[in-house]
Scaffold this active site. Structure first.
Site, short mmCIF file in Angstrom:
data_model
loop_
_atom_site.label_atom_id
_atom_site.label_comp_id
_atom_site.label_asym_id
_atom_site.label_seq_id
_atom_site.Cartn_x
_atom_site.Cartn_y
_atom_site.Cartn_z
CB ALA A 1 -0.92 0.14 1.29
N GLY A 2 2.02 1.17 0.77
CA GLY A 2 2.79 2.42 0.92
C GLY A 2 3.61 2.48 -0.50
CG ASP A 3 6.17 -0.36 -1.83
OD1 ASP A 3 6.84 0.31 -1.30
OD2 ASP A 3 5.97 -1.61 -1.81
O1 RIB Z 1 6.30 -2.93 0.62
C1 RIB Z 1 6.05 -4.24 0.28
C2 RIB Z 1 7.28 -5.12 -0.20
O2 RIB Z 1 8.02 -5.29 0.83
C3 RIB Z 1 6.72 -6.42 -0.68
O3 RIB Z 1 6.62 -6.55 -2.05
C4 RIB Z 1 8.13 -7.09 -0.26
O4 RIB Z 1 8.68 -7.56 -1.25
C5 RIB Z 1 8.78 -6.24 0.41
O5 RIB Z 1 10.03 -5.77 0.08
#
Ligand code: RIB
Length: 307
Positions: free
Chosen positions: A250-252
């Protein structure tokens, strides 16, 4: 070129779903196993590209099936992966994710090739990096390389957005070289030395992070929303209420979509709103890159909630 360069990790996520996580020494039965493209760097690249930003990814994978799956996922999302090096004798990074029915997760990373992203690799690719308008970084590659990129980008006047996940202390001399720092509440607490539990405490933490020299600080508070602070003032973006399936990435999603919106010249308020909407959609779906919405879906979602 009006593009984003993401320099960071690529992981295959091994997701095990169960009603709850086991206690120490306990064995329980899970309900599902999924192998899903992830890694904070690759996730943010996919999110930015799906939101319309020309995006290139720099990182390392092993010469294995997991690495191939990751480059396939980047390419499906339209991300240029020419800067992803395939290394011999090391495995692609993995994240083993224990996912509970509540949507909460616990993650163990094995960095593998992500641990071998070096300043030399960055130098070799710099002629393409220097064309981009923004660099996105996270903290799943070596700190030495992160520091090198931040200093080099600053010398070349390329704004850096650093997502401080997973968190560890940052050298103080880097703060003034970071344009935008995005942290969740736990990360913001560590960086500011203050407890962060709500909007008011997040604002105080953001102010103290900016006092170290960062231009703009965004603190995400999960279901409580997100706050942005810089010299022009502060802005609070409430979260959208959705049924949570999986909070992974979600943060990404937030970071990638926010960056794409800023690159497209949207206002800060618009960028925060679109980023929050995309993150809200992502938590209603399983997985990292598999959960990220197309731009049209973000627009439809905002239309459906009357925003
Ligand atoms: O932010 C989520 C990610 O954190 C996941 O996809 C996992 O690979 C870790 O890096």
């Amino acid at each position: 070129m009006n593009s984003i360069t993401v320099i960071g990790s690529l992981n295959i996520d091994i997701v095990v779903r169960s009603a709850r996580v086991p206690n120490t020494g306990e064995t329980i039965a899970g309900t599902e196993l999924h192998i899903i493209p992830g890694g904070k760097g690759a996730n943010q690249a996919v999110a930015a590209s799906k939101a319309g930003a020309p995006t290139r990814m720099i990182g390392c994978i092993g010469n294995d099936a997991f690495g191939q799956e990751l480059t396939r996922s980047l390419s499906l999302a339209g991300v240029n992966s020419e800067g992803v090096s395939i290394l011999q004798g090391v495995t692609t990074g993995t994240a083993t994710i224990l996912l509970e029915e509540t949507g909460e997760n616990r993650i163990i990373i094995v960095p593998g090739a992500n641990g071998q992203v070096t300043p030399q690799q960055i130098d070799a690719l710099w002629s393409s990096v220097v064309e981009s308008k923004m660099i996105l970084l996270q903290m799943e590659i070596p700190l030495e390389t992160i520091a090198y990129i931040i200093k080099k980008a600053s010398a070349n006047k390329i704004p850096v957005l650093l997502n401080t996940a997973p968190i560890y202390p940052l050298p103080e001399d880097l703060y003034p070289l970071i344009h935008t720092l995005v942290a969740n509440e736990t990360e913001a607490a560590l960086l500011s030395g203050r407890s962060v539990t709500d909007q008011a405490t997040a604002l105080a933490a953001a102010k103290s992070i900016c006092a170290k020299g960062v231009n703009t600080c965004i603190i995400t508070l999960g279901a409580q929303g997100a706050i942005l602070y810089n010299q022009t003032g502060s802005l609070f973006q409430p979260s959208f209420k959705v049924k949570v399936v999986d909070t992974t990435a979600a943060g990404d999603t937030f970071v990638g979509v926010y960056a794409a919106c800023v690159l497209a010249g949207r206002t800060t308020a618009e960028s925060m709103k679109f980023a929050s909407a995309a993150a809200a959609i992502a938590v209603t779906r399983l997985g990292a890159q598999t959960s990220m919405p197309a731009w049209q879906e973000v627009l439809q979602f905002l239309g459906s909630v009357g925003d």
